[in-house]
Design a protein around this motif. Structure first.
Motif, short mmCIF file in Angstrom:
data_model
loop_
_atom_site.label_atom_id
_atom_site.label_comp_id
_atom_site.label_asym_id
_atom_site.label_seq_id
_atom_site.Cartn_x
_atom_site.Cartn_y
_atom_site.Cartn_z
N UNK A 221 33.37 -76.56 95.65
CA UNK A 221 31.62 -76.17 96.18
C UNK A 221 31.28 -75.92 94.07
N UNK A 222 31.92 -74.32 93.95
CA UNK A 222 31.90 -73.82 92.50
C UNK A 222 32.06 -74.66 91.51
N UNK A 223 32.90 -75.83 91.43
CA UNK A 223 33.09 -76.49 90.82
C UNK A 223 31.83 -78.23 90.88
N UNK A 224 30.94 -78.34 92.06
CA UNK A 224 29.80 -79.05 91.63
C UNK A 224 30.84 -80.27 92.79
N UNK A 225 32.01 -79.77 93.07
CA UNK A 225 32.65 -80.87 94.53
C UNK A 225 31.48 -80.72 95.76
N UNK A 226 31.40 -81.84 96.54
CA UNK A 226 30.49 -81.84 97.72
C UNK A 226 31.05 -82.40 98.71
N UNK A 227 30.70 -81.53 99.78
CA UNK A 227 31.76 -83.06 100.41
C UNK A 227 31.33 -84.38 101.15
N UNK A 228 31.73 -85.45 101.52
CA UNK A 228 31.31 -86.86 101.65
C UNK A 228 31.81 -87.38 103.12
N UNK A 229 32.76 -86.71 103.92
CA UNK A 229 33.60 -87.06 104.72
C UNK A 229 34.57 -86.12 105.21
N UNK A 230 34.79 -86.74 106.76
CA UNK A 230 35.64 -85.83 106.91
C UNK A 230 37.20 -86.99 107.80
N UNK A 231 38.69 -86.47 108.30
CA UNK A 231 39.20 -87.25 108.55
C UNK A 231 39.62 -86.07 109.74
N UNK A 232 38.97 -86.57 110.79
CA UNK A 232 39.18 -85.65 112.34
C UNK A 232 40.73 -85.39 112.89
N UNK A 233 40.88 -84.16 112.95
CA UNK A 233 42.31 -84.55 112.47
C UNK A 233 43.70 -84.71 112.16
N UNK A 234 42.98 -84.78 110.79
CA UNK A 234 44.55 -85.20 110.07
C UNK A 234 45.92 -84.22 109.56
N UNK A 235 45.46 -82.70 109.84
CA UNK A 235 46.73 -81.90 110.38
C UNK A 235 47.43 -81.96 110.70
#
Length: 149
Positions: free
Chosen positions: A120-134
């Motif tokens: 986030x400090x470098x300007x990345x923004x959340x656009x999506x999620x993969x539910x239960x991925x890990x």
């Protein structure tokens, strides 16, 4: 002393693979996977290392030759003793320096707040999620960065 951020060479393979094991444990890439990454350095991979005489961090990017294609930040890690010292920021700055005008995507575990804060400090923004991925059901957060030229 600030580490030198430089492109990786074949000689760095054992140190990068060992650091990956320290940082990611069971989720570490195999030596065979790392060898494949190093084999692709002249094609579509950018692998930078933070070098203080020993490798203390690295970042791996998939950089397609076509500028309209998305760049993927595949992996970033800093040795435990070097965390919260600015090494991760140095690696991110160097990695993103050649990505102006391009979109960069990454995925990160939802619970990895320190990594998400760095992004986030470098300007990345959340656009999506993969539910239960890990393993264990944790979500993967997909983040995007784009800096205009």
């Amino acid at each position: 002393m600030r580490p030198a951020i430089r492109p990786a060479t074949a000689d760095d393979l054992p140190a990068v693979a060992a650091l990956d094991e320290v940082c990611f444990g069971a989720e570490a890439w195999s030596t065979v996977s790392w060898a494949a990454e190093f084999d692709r350095l002249s094609e579509d991979r950018l692998l930078l290392v933070a070098d203080e005489g020993d490798i203390v961090g690295y970042v791996v990017l998939l950089v397609p030759p076509v500028e309209l294609d998305v760049v993927e930040l595949l992996r970033i890690a800093v040795a435990p003793a070097g965390r919260r010292t600015g090494i991760g920021g140095q690696l991110m700055t160097a990695a993103l320096a050649g990505c102006a005008g391009r979109t960069v995507l990454l995925e990160v575990a939802a619970g990895n707040e320190s990594a998400r804060g760095l992004y986030r400090a470098f300007g990345f923004a959340e656009i999506s999620r993969r539910r239960g991925y890990y393993a264990g059901g944790e979500d993967a957060v997909i983040m995007r960065w784009r800096e205009e030229r």
